[in-house]
Scaffold this motif. Structure first.
Motif, PDB file in Angstrom:
ATOM      1  N   ILE A 229       2.769  -1.774  -7.713  1.00  0.00           N
ATOM      2  CA  ILE A 229       3.369  -0.843  -6.765  1.00  0.00           C
ATOM      3  C   ILE A 229       2.776   0.541  -7.021  1.00  0.00           C
ATOM      4  N   PRO A 230       2.090   1.113  -6.031  1.00  0.00           N
ATOM      5  CA  PRO A 230       1.509   2.441  -6.246  1.00  0.00           C
ATOM      6  C   PRO A 230       2.592   3.512  -6.300  1.00  0.00           C
ATOM      7  N   ALA A 231       2.356   4.504  -7.113  1.00  0.00           N
ATOM      8  CA  ALA A 231       3.304   5.620  -7.238  1.00  0.00           C
ATOM      9  C   ALA A 231       3.300   6.443  -5.959  1.00  0.00           C
ATOM     10  N   PRO A 232       4.464   6.982  -5.600  1.00  0.00           N
ATOM     11  CA  PRO A 232       4.510   7.870  -4.433  1.00  0.00           C
ATOM     12  C   PRO A 232       3.665   9.119  -4.693  1.00  0.00           C
TER      13      PRO A 232
ATOM     14  N   GLY B 286       5.291  14.622 -10.321  1.00  0.00           N
ATOM     15  CA  GLY B 286       4.861  15.460 -11.421  1.00  0.00           C
ATOM     16  C   GLY B 286       4.659  14.645 -12.687  1.00  0.00           C
ATOM     17  N   THR B 287       4.545  15.339 -13.786  1.00  0.00           N
ATOM     18  CA  THR B 287       4.248  14.687 -15.058  1.00  0.00           C
ATOM     19  C   THR B 287       5.328  13.694 -15.470  1.00  0.00           C
TER      20      THR B 287
ATOM     21  N   GLN C 120       5.235   9.585 -15.165  1.00  0.00           N
ATOM     22  CA  GLN C 120       5.326   8.780 -16.385  1.00  0.00           C
ATOM     23  C   GLN C 120       6.460   7.763 -16.276  1.00  0.00           C
ATOM     24  N   PHE C 121       7.619   8.205 -15.769  1.00  0.00           N
ATOM     25  CA  PHE C 121       8.753   7.300 -15.619  1.00  0.00           C
ATOM     26  C   PHE C 121       8.413   6.181 -14.633  1.00  0.00           C
ATOM     27  N   TRP C 122       7.704   6.528 -13.560  1.00  0.00           N
ATOM     28  CA  TRP C 122       7.281   5.523 -12.590  1.00  0.00           C
ATOM     29  C   TRP C 122       6.409   4.465 -13.255  1.00  0.00           C
TER      30      TRP C 122
ATOM     31  N   THR D 280      13.653  13.349  -8.742  1.00  0.00           N
ATOM     32  CA  THR D 280      14.732  14.133  -9.360  1.00  0.00           C
ATOM     33  C   THR D 280      14.337  14.582 -10.760  1.00  0.00           C
ATOM     34  N   LEU D 281      13.689  13.720 -11.526  1.00  0.00           N
ATOM     35  CA  LEU D 281      13.191  14.122 -12.846  1.00  0.00           C
ATOM     36  C   LEU D 281      12.261  15.326 -12.727  1.00  0.00           C
TER      37      LEU D 281
END
Length: 126
Positions: A5-8, A12-13, A17-19, A42-43
């Motif tokens: 699944i590609p990141a949106p 940001g950093t 990273q969480f993604w 939100t992060l």
């Protein structure tokens, strides 16, 4: 487990990273992917607000020159609450201890149960 699944765009950093960590660990449904997107955004917003407060300080000058709480502090609190709710709704287990983020309802229930049983401590006579 590898998830493609590609990141949106625009993360940001910390959001990015969480993604990456989450999609590498879990297979997500479409609704979970939408929740994860909002968690990541939100992060990043929390990080931006923290940076703003760090740069400007906890207080800003009010209309009459008086010190007042920086508006970003209140928004930061709200975004942290939103993040907690999003993470609880996402319902992913922590890889280290296997626990999920508790919902506000479960936290209230735990608190109520402790309060109910606080007066029922047995005297063992020891």
């Amino acid at each position: 487990m590898t998830n493609a699944i590609p990141a949106p765009s625009g993360l940001g950093t910390r959001g990015g990273q969480f993604w990456r960590e989450t999609v590498a660990e879990f297979e997500l449904t479409a609704s979970e992917t939408a929740l994860l997107t909002e968690c990541c955004r939100t992060l990043d917003l929390v990080d931006e607000l923290e940076a703003q407060v760090k740069r400007d300080g906890l207080t800003v000058a009010g209309a009459s020159g008086q010190d007042r709480l920086h508006p970003a502090v209140t928004e930061l609190r709200g975004q942290r609450l939103a993040l907690h709710r999003l993470l609880a709704a996402l319902g992913l287990e922590d890889a280290e201890d296997g626990h999920k983020v508790p919902t506000a309802t479960s936290l209230r229930a735990q608190h109520a149960a402790r309060a109910r049983w606080a007066g029922h401590v047995r005297d063992t006579g020891a």
